[in-house]
Scaffold this motif. Structure first.
Motif, PDB file in Angstrom:
ATOM      1  N   PHE A 103       1.173   7.373 -13.352  1.00 33.87           N
ATOM      2  CA  PHE A 103       1.392   8.487 -14.273  1.00 33.87           C
ATOM      3  C   PHE A 103       2.866   8.473 -14.668  1.00 33.87           C
ATOM      4  CE2 PHE A 103      -2.001   9.649 -11.356  1.00 33.87           C
ATOM      5  CZ  PHE A 103      -3.019  10.027 -12.224  1.00 33.87           C
ATOM      6  N   ALA A 104       3.143   8.658 -15.959  1.00 34.50           N
ATOM      7  CA  ALA A 104       4.523   8.524 -16.414  1.00 34.50           C
ATOM      8  C   ALA A 104       4.814   9.464 -17.582  1.00 34.50           C
ATOM      9  CB  ALA A 104       4.801   7.082 -16.836  1.00 34.50           C
ATOM     10  N   THR A 105       6.108   9.773 -17.736  1.00 40.16           N
ATOM     11  CA  THR A 105       6.587  10.472 -18.923  1.00 40.16           C
ATOM     12  C   THR A 105       7.485   9.520 -19.704  1.00 40.16           C
ATOM     13  OG1 THR A 105       8.512  11.381 -17.772  1.00 40.16           O
ATOM     14  CG2 THR A 105       6.511  12.702 -17.752  1.00 40.16           C
ATOM     15  N   VAL A 106       7.463   9.669 -21.017  1.00 37.04           N
ATOM     16  CA  VAL A 106       8.249   8.811 -21.900  1.00 37.04           C
ATOM     17  C   VAL A 106       9.245   9.634 -22.713  1.00 37.04           C
ATOM     18  CG1 VAL A 106       8.103   7.241 -23.879  1.00 37.04           C
ATOM     19  CG2 VAL A 106       6.437   7.058 -22.022  1.00 37.04           C
ATOM     20  N   LYS A 130      10.513   7.216 -18.250  1.00 37.83           N
ATOM     21  CA  LYS A 130      11.651   8.024 -17.794  1.00 37.83           C
ATOM     22  C   LYS A 130      11.395   8.604 -16.404  1.00 37.83           C
ATOM     23  CE  LYS A 130      13.855   9.380 -22.130  1.00 37.83           C
ATOM     24  NZ  LYS A 130      13.222   8.412 -23.019  1.00 37.83           N
ATOM     25  N   SER A 131      10.143   8.992 -16.143  1.00 34.98           N
ATOM     26  CA  SER A 131       9.737   9.482 -14.822  1.00 34.98           C
ATOM     27  C   SER A 131       8.370   8.878 -14.525  1.00 34.98           C
ATOM     28  CB  SER A 131       9.645  11.009 -14.800  1.00 34.98           C
ATOM     29  OG  SER A 131      10.884  11.586 -15.140  1.00 34.98           O
ATOM     30  N   LEU A 132       8.094   8.624 -13.240  1.00 36.89           N
ATOM     31  CA  LEU A 132       6.881   7.855 -12.941  1.00 36.89           C
ATOM     32  C   LEU A 132       6.398   8.126 -11.516  1.00 36.89           C
ATOM     33  CD1 LEU A 132       6.114   4.230 -13.952  1.00 36.89           C
ATOM     34  CD2 LEU A 132       6.096   4.776 -11.523  1.00 36.89           C
ATOM     35  N   VAL A 133       5.069   8.090 -11.361  1.00 38.00           N
ATOM     36  CA  VAL A 133       4.417   8.116 -10.051  1.00 38.00           C
ATOM     37  C   VAL A 133       3.460   6.934 -10.000  1.00 38.00           C
ATOM     38  CG1 VAL A 133       2.860   9.354  -8.496  1.00 38.00           C
ATOM     39  CG2 VAL A 133       4.557  10.610  -9.810  1.00 38.00           C
ATOM     40  N   GLY A 147       0.790  -1.227   0.000  1.00 41.28           N
ATOM     41  CA  GLY A 147       0.000   0.000   0.000  1.00 41.28           C
ATOM     42  C   GLY A 147       0.816   1.266   0.000  1.00 41.28           C
ATOM     43  N   ASP A 148       2.099   1.185  -0.425  1.00 38.91           N
ATOM     44  CA  ASP A 148       2.990   2.351  -0.420  1.00 38.91           C
ATOM     45  C   ASP A 148       3.123   2.921  -1.826  1.00 38.91           C
ATOM     46  OD1 ASP A 148       3.454   1.921   2.277  1.00 38.91           O
ATOM     47  OD2 ASP A 148       5.192   0.624   1.881  1.00 38.91           O
ATOM     48  N   SER A 149       3.004   4.235  -1.940  1.00 37.87           N
ATOM     49  CA  SER A 149       3.225   4.888  -3.231  1.00 37.87           C
ATOM     50  C   SER A 149       4.724   5.156  -3.412  1.00 37.87           C
ATOM     51  CB  SER A 149       2.447   6.201  -3.302  1.00 37.87           C
ATOM     52  OG  SER A 149       2.876   7.084  -2.291  1.00 37.87           O
ATOM     53  N   PHE A 150       5.141   5.351  -4.660  1.00 41.70           N
ATOM     54  CA  PHE A 150       6.537   5.702  -4.936  1.00 41.70           C
ATOM     55  C   PHE A 150       6.600   6.501  -6.220  1.00 41.70           C
ATOM     56  CE2 PHE A 150       5.829   1.639  -7.022  1.00 41.70           C
ATOM     57  CZ  PHE A 150       6.428   1.797  -8.261  1.00 41.70           C
ATOM     58  N   HIS A 151       7.683   7.243  -6.398  1.00 40.69           N
ATOM     59  CA  HIS A 151       7.871   8.029  -7.614  1.00 40.69           C
ATOM     60  C   HIS A 151       9.358   8.238  -7.846  1.00 40.69           C
ATOM     61  CE1 HIS A 151       8.087  11.141  -4.478  1.00 40.69           C
ATOM     62  NE2 HIS A 151       8.859  11.802  -5.326  1.00 40.69           N
ATOM     63  N   PHE A 152       9.722   8.569  -9.079  1.00 42.02           N
ATOM     64  CA  PHE A 152      11.112   8.915  -9.391  1.00 42.02           C
ATOM     65  C   PHE A 152      11.122   9.898 -10.558  1.00 42.02           C
ATOM     66  CE2 PHE A 152      10.142   4.954 -11.650  1.00 42.02           C
ATOM     67  CZ  PHE A 152      10.457   5.276 -12.969  1.00 42.02           C
ATOM     68  N   ALA A 153      12.061  10.842 -10.510  1.00 36.14           N
ATOM     69  CA  ALA A 153      12.221  11.823 -11.579  1.00 36.14           C
ATOM     70  C   ALA A 153      13.080  11.263 -12.707  1.00 36.14           C
ATOM     71  CB  ALA A 153      12.835  13.111 -11.040  1.00 36.14           C
ATOM     72  N   LYS A 154      13.976  10.339 -12.360  1.00 33.62           N
ATOM     73  CA  LYS A 154      14.768   9.633 -13.370  1.00 33.62           C
ATOM     74  C   LYS A 154      15.068   8.241 -12.828  1.00 33.62           C
ATOM     75  CE  LYS A 154      19.022  11.971 -11.788  1.00 33.62           C
ATOM     76  NZ  LYS A 154      18.368  12.907 -10.871  1.00 33.62           N
ATOM     77  N   LEU A 155      15.302   7.318 -13.714  1.00 31.27           N
ATOM     78  CA  LEU A 155      15.457   5.916 -13.314  1.00 31.27           C
ATOM     79  C   LEU A 155      16.584   5.721 -12.311  1.00 31.27           C
ATOM     80  CD1 LEU A 155      14.878   4.109 -16.733  1.00 31.27           C
ATOM     81  CD2 LEU A 155      13.486   3.889 -14.665  1.00 31.27           C
ATOM     82  N   SER A 156      17.616   6.546 -12.405  1.00 35.23           N
ATOM     83  CA  SER A 156      18.750   6.384 -11.484  1.00 35.23           C
ATOM     84  C   SER A 156      18.389   6.759 -10.042  1.00 35.23           C
ATOM     85  CB  SER A 156      19.930   7.231 -11.956  1.00 35.23           C
ATOM     86  OG  SER A 156      19.563   8.594 -12.048  1.00 35.23           O
ATOM     87  N   ASP A 157      17.210   7.368  -9.847  1.00 32.61           N
ATOM     88  CA  ASP A 157      16.770   7.697  -8.482  1.00 32.61           C
ATOM     89  C   ASP A 157      16.298   6.459  -7.720  1.00 32.61           C
ATOM     90  OD1 ASP A 157      17.282  10.345  -8.923  1.00 32.61           O
ATOM     91  OD2 ASP A 157      15.207  10.897  -9.362  1.00 32.61           O
ATOM     92  N   TRP A 180       8.798  15.726  -9.965  1.00 30.87           N
ATOM     93  CA  TRP A 180       7.476  15.749  -9.345  1.00 30.87           C
ATOM     94  C   TRP A 180       7.555  16.555  -8.049  1.00 30.87           C
ATOM     95  CZ3 TRP A 180       4.076  13.266 -12.501  1.00 30.87           C
ATOM     96  CH2 TRP A 180       4.601  12.329 -13.388  1.00 30.87           C
ATOM     97  N   THR A 181       6.723  17.579  -7.937  1.00 26.62           N
ATOM     98  CA  THR A 181       6.709  18.370  -6.707  1.00 26.62           C
ATOM     99  C   THR A 181       5.858  17.667  -5.650  1.00 26.62           C
ATOM    100  OG1 THR A 181       4.748  19.667  -7.286  1.00 26.62           O
ATOM    101  CG2 THR A 181       6.881  20.455  -8.093  1.00 26.62           C
TER     102      THR A 181
END
Length: 570
Positions: free
Chosen positions: A285-288, A266-269, A238-248, A294-295
């Protein structure tokens, strides 16, 4: 000695002093400007003749690089030609121009300045140079833009929340798709998807998606347990996660990183969809095309979106599971009821089969004796056909009632269904010594209903009536069944002459697990009520003043335009 005489200042010395004082003031003003503002001067053609340290610091170019250059050196191409012409026309006519200008620094970063451009006029009253005093407002513009985006996102979410209020089941899917599209386009994303966890909890199934043109769609089924184990564990917890770039991503997510890179993310929530505290899906939600930061405010707002969608989808999933459970219980109730009637069914089938066998043997004897008349053979064959149809009807009704499918509704006659059920229960009534009296109104209008469910309702009511008279004397072993038309409804009434319904059970007789029978489950009448209410009807029960119980249900006439109350009346 003559006293010293203080010489009077000459005109030239006064002018010099005034000039020195003015220069000193100008130098002080310039020092103050240099400390707090960006300052530059240009000639009448707009070429830089001076740039202070602050101007060079913000633009990233050295002073010697600026000399002889003009605004085009930092032009980001954002301002229209009309805007730039209006600025030049204003100052070239000797007027001061104030406004905001965007520029691009040497390192490629953008900046904004609030500028005041002052023409310095020559002897002929035309500009001989221009003084530009600017304030760096980049951070202010950034904060203002972020505030506007946040407010717009909040307004969008408020609108979305309104859309999901009292949403009908058949509108849920389109509203979710519209929501994903609105958020994706507003936040300049490339893909927005809704996944639901499969029954084995090893993977996800894609149920709703939006993506920009040219962006590939992810697979419909995704085995997360084996391919992205880190994300899979996060989701099930039940935990959310996100990254601005894969290396994060953390080191334990190395295998996840490879799969996500293959999918083009490339970036994902990723935000779990929770029913109570258990996740049943995820909103992603993602960017390709490019990486994205993500703020915290955006993550918070997207979690609110996930909560809104989770409430709607979770409610529909619960309703679907409840309906499936009701169907299974109804099917089990039919099977249990028919199990109780197994002996009667065997007898009901045995009669036509025995008659068929006897007629066939008689026909063979006539043929063997050579004394068969065509009329006699025809009569024997007619009897065989009639008994075969009777046996086939019993089998057909049995198969229909045992079926777990949901047959379509049709216009059907309740009088006809009562005749079918009476034949179906004939043997049971004979064995129990019960007489069934039918008082059916002729030309009864049809109802639009599921035929097998109407059969189940009537069988249930009649079997209950039979069981209520097990202790009744022989002269009272009678069931009366009536039909009548009233307004826009037709009503079926079943009355027995048994012991009646205990007063303490009258108000709850249609509730699940309420029964007056020894060893009964208390589901039969509850299922009957659900079926009748699903047909926009109602059912009621009471005790007759002369003894016994009366159960009656009403259904709207087929194609009736007047609505019927759907609540049960007890």
């Amino acid at each position: 000695m003559n006293p010293a005489v203080t010489p009077k200042p000459t005109a030239s010395s006064s002018i010099g002093d005034a000039f020195g004082s003015s220069m000193n003031d100008l130098l002080q003003v310039r020092a103050a400007l240099d400390e707090h503002s960006m300052v530059c001067t240009t000639d009448s053609q707009g070429c830089v003749t001076y740039a202070n340290n602050r101007f060079c610091e913000v633009t990233g170019y050295k002073r010697e690089e600026w000399l002889g250059q003009d605004y085009r050196m930092i032009d980001p191409g954002c301002h229209t030609p009309e805007f730039l012409r209006s600025v030049w026309q204003t100052i070239s006519l000797g007027s001061v121009w104030r406004g905001e200008i965007q520029g691009r620094a040497r390192d490629g970063s953008g900046f904004w300045v609030a500028s005041t451009i002052i023409p310095v006029l020559g002897a002929d009253a035309s500009p001989r140079e221009y003084l530009a005093v600017c304030q760096d407002i980049t951070e202010h513009k950034k904060l203002h833009a972020e505030m506007e985006v946040r407010q717009q996102l909040q307004h969008l979410l408020a609108d979305l929340s309104t859309q999901f209020v009292a949403l009908a089941d058949d509108e849920v899917d389109n509203t979710i798709l519209r929501t994903l599209k609105q958020i994706g386009e507003f936040m300049e994303l490339d893909r927005a998807t809704l996944w639901q966890i499969e029954d084995d909890k090893a993977g996800l199934q894609l149920t709703h998606h939006w993506q920009r043109d040219g962006v590939p769609l992810p697979p419909e089924r995704f085995q997360t347990e084996s391919s992205v184990p880190w994300a899979h564990g996060k989701l099930l917890a039940g935990d959310s996660f996100h990254f601005a770039k894969l290396s994060d991503l953390p080191s334990e997510a190395d295998s996840d990183m490879q799969v996500l890179r293959h999918l083009g993310s490339k970036s994902l929530v990723c935000i779990p969809l929770l029913a109570t505290t258990r996740p049943f899906g995820a909103l992603v939600f993602a960017t390709v095309r490019a990486e994205r930061t993500w703020t915290l405010d955006e993550i918070t707002e997207l979690k609110l979106v996930a909560q809104i969608i989770a409430n709607v989808v979770g409610r529909r999933r619960a309703e679907e599971r409840a309906e499936q459970l009701r169907v299974e219980i109804a099917h089990s109730a039919r099977a249990s009821m028919l199990g109780e009637l197994a002996a009667a069914l065997a007898h009901e089938l045995n009669q036509p089969l025995t008659a068929i066998l006897s007629n066939a043997q008689a026909g063979r004897r006539f043929l063997s004796a050579g004394a068969a008349e065509p009329e006699e053979v025809g009569a024997i064959l007619d009897d065989i056909v009639r008994d075969g149809r009777r046996a086939g009807g019993v089998v057909h009704n049995l198969r229909a009632m045992l079926s777990n499918a949901s047959p379509p509704r049709e216009d059907c006659s309740l009088n006809e269904i009562i005749h079918e059920v009476a034949e179906f229960l004939h043997s049971e009534l004979v064995v129990q010594g019960i007489e069934l009296e039918q008082h059916l109104e002729p030309d009864l209008p049809p109802v639009h209903a599921v035929r097998v469910e109407m059969q189940q309702i009537l069988v249930n009511l009649l079997v209950n009536a039979v069981q209520s008279m097990r202790e009744a004397p022989a002269e009272r072993r009678r069931i009366d069944i009536r039909t009548r038309k009233g307004g826009t409804k037709v009503t079926v009434e079943v009355r027995d002459h048994g012991c009646g319904i205990p007063i303490q059970h009258l108000s709850s007789i249609f509730h699940p697990f309420v029964t007056t029978k020894q060893g009964g489950l208390g589901m039969g009448l509850s299922i009957c009520r659900r079926m009748i209410e699903a047909h926009s009807g109602f059912i009621a029960a009471c005790n007759h003043e002369d003894g016994g119980a009366v159960l009656a249900f009403s259904l709207p006439i087929a194609d009736s335009s007047i609505p019927v109350m759907t609540e049960s009346r007890t």
